[in-house]
Design a protein around this motif. Sequence first.
Motif, mmCIF file in Angstrom:
data_model
loop_
_atom_site.group_PDB
_atom_site.id
_atom_site.type_symbol
_atom_site.label_atom_id
_atom_site.label_comp_id
_atom_site.label_asym_id
_atom_site.label_seq_id
_atom_site.Cartn_x
_atom_site.Cartn_y
_atom_site.Cartn_z
ATOM 1 N N ASP A 1 51.339 19.324 18.531
ATOM 2 C CA ASP A 1 51.511 17.868 18.440
ATOM 3 C C ASP A 1 50.501 17.156 19.331
ATOM 4 O O ASP A 1 49.944 16.122 18.959
ATOM 5 C CB ASP A 1 52.938 17.488 18.830
ATOM 6 N N PHE A 2 50.272 17.713 20.510
ATOM 7 C CA PHE A 2 49.212 17.285 21.415
ATOM 8 C C PHE A 2 48.310 18.481 21.676
ATOM 9 O O PHE A 2 48.793 19.621 21.749
ATOM 10 C CB PHE A 2 49.775 16.829 22.771
ATOM 11 N N ALA A 3 47.009 18.233 21.833
ATOM 12 C CA ALA A 3 46.101 19.329 22.170
ATOM 13 C C ALA A 3 45.044 18.852 23.156
ATOM 14 O O ALA A 3 44.598 17.701 23.108
ATOM 15 C CB ALA A 3 45.435 19.891 20.922
ATOM 16 N N HIS A 4 44.675 19.771 24.032
ATOM 17 C CA HIS A 4 43.602 19.569 25.007
ATOM 18 C C HIS A 4 42.310 20.082 24.368
ATOM 19 O O HIS A 4 42.188 21.263 24.061
ATOM 20 C CB HIS A 4 43.955 20.345 26.286
ATOM 21 N N VAL A 5 41.359 19.182 24.170
ATOM 22 C CA VAL A 5 40.139 19.498 23.428
ATOM 23 C C VAL A 5 38.918 19.354 24.330
ATOM 24 O O VAL A 5 38.833 18.406 25.111
ATOM 25 C CB VAL A 5 39.996 18.528 22.224
ATOM 26 N N ASN A 6 37.992 20.296 24.229
ATOM 27 C CA ASN A 6 36.660 20.099 24.791
ATOM 28 C C ASN A 6 35.756 19.737 23.617
ATOM 29 O O ASN A 6 35.344 20.619 22.863
ATOM 30 C CB ASN A 6 36.159 21.370 25.478
ATOM 31 N N PRO A 7 35.444 18.445 23.412
ATOM 32 C CA PRO A 7 34.627 18.058 22.256
ATOM 33 C C PRO A 7 33.266 18.745 22.235
ATOM 34 O O PRO A 7 32.694 18.959 21.163
ATOM 35 C CB PRO A 7 34.489 16.546 22.415
ATOM 36 N N GLY A 8 32.758 19.110 23.416
ATOM 37 C CA GLY A 8 31.457 19.763 23.495
ATOM 38 C C GLY A 8 31.441 21.176 22.961
ATOM 39 O O GLY A 8 30.367 21.775 22.826
ATOM 40 N N ASP B 1 38.197 5.799 17.387
ATOM 41 C CA ASP B 1 38.689 5.659 16.011
ATOM 42 C C ASP B 1 37.630 6.027 14.987
ATOM 43 O O ASP B 1 37.950 6.422 13.865
ATOM 44 C CB ASP B 1 39.171 4.225 15.754
ATOM 45 N N LYS B 2 36.372 5.926 15.367
ATOM 46 C CA LYS B 2 35.274 6.297 14.467
ATOM 47 C C LYS B 2 35.046 7.806 14.461
ATOM 48 O O LYS B 2 34.931 8.426 13.408
ATOM 49 C CB LYS B 2 33.985 5.579 14.896
ATOM 50 N N GLU B 3 35.013 8.403 15.646
ATOM 51 C CA GLU B 3 34.672 9.828 15.744
ATOM 52 C C GLU B 3 35.869 10.759 15.603
ATOM 53 O O GLU B 3 35.720 11.904 15.188
ATOM 54 C CB GLU B 3 33.991 10.115 17.089
ATOM 55 N N MET B 4 37.035 10.292 15.972
ATOM 56 C CA MET B 4 38.223 11.147 15.950
ATOM 57 C C MET B 4 39.302 10.513 15.074
ATOM 58 O O MET B 4 40.473 10.459 15.430
ATOM 59 C CB MET B 4 38.733 11.373 17.380
ATOM 60 N N LYS B 5 38.884 10.079 13.905
ATOM 61 C CA LYS B 5 39.779 9.304 13.046
ATOM 62 C C LYS B 5 40.915 10.118 12.426
ATOM 63 O O LYS B 5 41.883 9.552 11.941
ATOM 64 C CB LYS B 5 38.988 8.605 11.946
ATOM 65 N N ASP B 6 40.799 11.450 12.421
ATOM 66 C CA ASP B 6 41.867 12.254 11.816
ATOM 67 C C ASP B 6 42.905 12.731 12.827
ATOM 68 O O ASP B 6 43.750 13.577 12.512
ATOM 69 C CB ASP B 6 41.303 13.443 11.015
ATOM 70 N N VAL B 7 42.848 12.197 14.054
ATOM 71 C CA VAL B 7 43.897 12.438 15.052
ATOM 72 C C VAL B 7 44.209 11.108 15.739
ATOM 73 O O VAL B 7 43.503 10.122 15.561
ATOM 74 C CB VAL B 7 43.470 13.473 16.125
ATOM 75 N N LYS B 8 45.267 11.098 16.513
ATOM 76 C CA LYS B 8 45.576 9.954 17.376
ATOM 77 C C LYS B 8 44.936 10.231 18.737
ATOM 78 O O LYS B 8 45.325 11.168 19.437
ATOM 79 C CB LYS B 8 47.095 9.793 17.507
ATOM 80 N N ASN C 1 48.610 14.695 16.957
ATOM 81 C CA ASN C 1 48.740 14.716 15.512
ATOM 82 C C ASN C 1 49.177 13.331 15.017
ATOM 83 O O ASN C 1 50.161 12.773 15.513
ATOM 84 C CB ASN C 1 49.756 15.782 15.096
ATOM 85 N N LYS C 2 48.444 12.794 14.054
ATOM 86 C CA LYS C 2 48.711 11.427 13.594
ATOM 87 C C LYS C 2 50.094 11.288 12.957
ATOM 88 O O LYS C 2 50.811 10.313 13.200
ATOM 89 C CB LYS C 2 47.641 11.002 12.581
ATOM 90 N N ASP C 3 50.455 12.246 12.112
ATOM 91 C CA ASP C 3 51.753 12.153 11.441
ATOM 92 C C ASP C 3 52.898 12.184 12.444
ATOM 93 O O ASP C 3 53.893 11.462 12.290
ATOM 94 C CB ASP C 3 51.917 13.291 10.426
ATOM 95 N N LYS C 4 52.748 13.021 13.463
ATOM 96 C CA LYS C 4 53.799 13.095 14.482
ATOM 97 C C LYS C 4 53.912 11.769 15.236
ATOM 98 O O LYS C 4 55.006 11.269 15.482
ATOM 99 C CB LYS C 4 53.529 14.242 15.450
ATOM 100 N N TYR C 5 52.774 11.211 15.597
ATOM 101 C CA TYR C 5 52.778 9.913 16.282
ATOM 102 C C TYR C 5 53.442 8.853 15.413
ATOM 103 O O TYR C 5 54.301 8.088 15.876
ATOM 104 C CB TYR C 5 51.349 9.505 16.627
#
Length: 341
Positions: free
Chosen positions: A87-94, A131-138, A240-244
Motif C-alpha cells: 500500500d505504501f512503498a519506499h522507492v529509490n527513483p534513481g 503528478d507528472k512523473e509519478m502519476k500512477d501512484v499517490k 497505491n492510488k486505489d487504496k488511497y
Amino acid sequence: MRHIAIPVAAGLLAAALAGPALAQDKPVELRFSHWVPPGHPMHPAVEAWAESIKKASNGTITIKIFPAQQLGKAFDHYNMARDGIADFAHVNPGYEPGRFPIMGLSEIPFIFANSKEGSAALDAWYRKYADKEMKDVKYCMTFAHDPATFHTTNKKIVVPGDVKGMKIRPANATISRFISLLGGTNVPASAPEARDVLEKGVAEGITFPWGSIVLFGIDKVTKHHLDAQLYVTEQTFVMNKDKYNSLSPAQRKVIDDHCTPEWSEKIATPWATMESSGRDKIKAQPGQDVYPITPAQLAEWRKAAEPLMKEWESQVKKAGGDPAAIYKDLQDELKKRNSLY
C-alpha cells in the motif's frame, strides 16, 4: 448578534460532525514495504510516522511495516505500490534510469549541502512535479540521505581520472552515468546487495553515504574513502492510488497531513545523523584510509560533473519540461532552507 452566532454555530456543527465521522470510519491496515534493515534509522522513523497516523485517525488507520525486502526487491518498490503489492512503498527513483527525469536533478553532484533541511526543500520542490512523473501512484514525500562519496577496496580514488578502468557500484542513475563519463564500469546492485558484489570482487568500489558503509558491513571490504561531499540520493514514499481513494475523506486528510515537507525532514533527520557519524567511526578503525582532497582537486570534480547537468537538461526538454525553471525552483527551495551547496 444574530450574524455572529450563525457562523459560530455552523463551525461547531462542522466540528461535531467531523469527530464522529473519523471515529466511525472503517478500520484499515496498510502495508508499508521498505528495503533497509530494521536496524537502519529510517525504520524507527517510519514507525513513529505510522504511530502518528494511527493517533491522528483515532486508531482507524494502522500501518504494518515490512522491512528488508520482505515483500519484494528494492528495485521493484515503485511498481509494487502501483500494483498494490504494497500500500505504501519506499522507492529509490534513481534505481530506474530515465523513468523520472525531473527527479534526476536531485542526484547531480554539488547541489545539496545537507539532507536535513535539504530534504524539506527537496520535497517542497518535487511535489510540484510529482503528478507528472509519478502519476500512477499517490505521491507522499521525498527526502535524501546525507551527502555521500566514493569508497574503494584496493585502489584510491582522489581525482576524477582515477575512476577510469575501475568497476564501481553506483548509487543511482545519475552517478551511474557519471562513472561511465569518467571511464569506469558500472556494477548495478541495490544497497542490501552491495557488500556481496564488493566481497566477490565484482566491484572495486562503491558510492555510498558514510554511516551505511558501517551499517551494511561494507567497511569490512573497503579501506579507502574519499573525504568529500559529492552527491545525495533521493528516497521517496509512494502509495497505491486505489487504496488511497478507498479511504474516507477524513482518513485521506490524515494521510495528506503526514505527506509534507515537514515530515520529510523528520524522516530524514535520524538517517542524516547516522550517516554523518559514520565518517568518524570509519576513521577510528585500524587500516581505514580516510583522505581529504585539495580545493584544486574539488574543482576537478565539479568540472567533471558539468556534463551531467547538460544531459539532465536534454532529458527534461524531451519530457516536455523547462529545465531552467525547474532548476531555479530547486535552488530557491534550497536557499530558503540554507541547504544549497
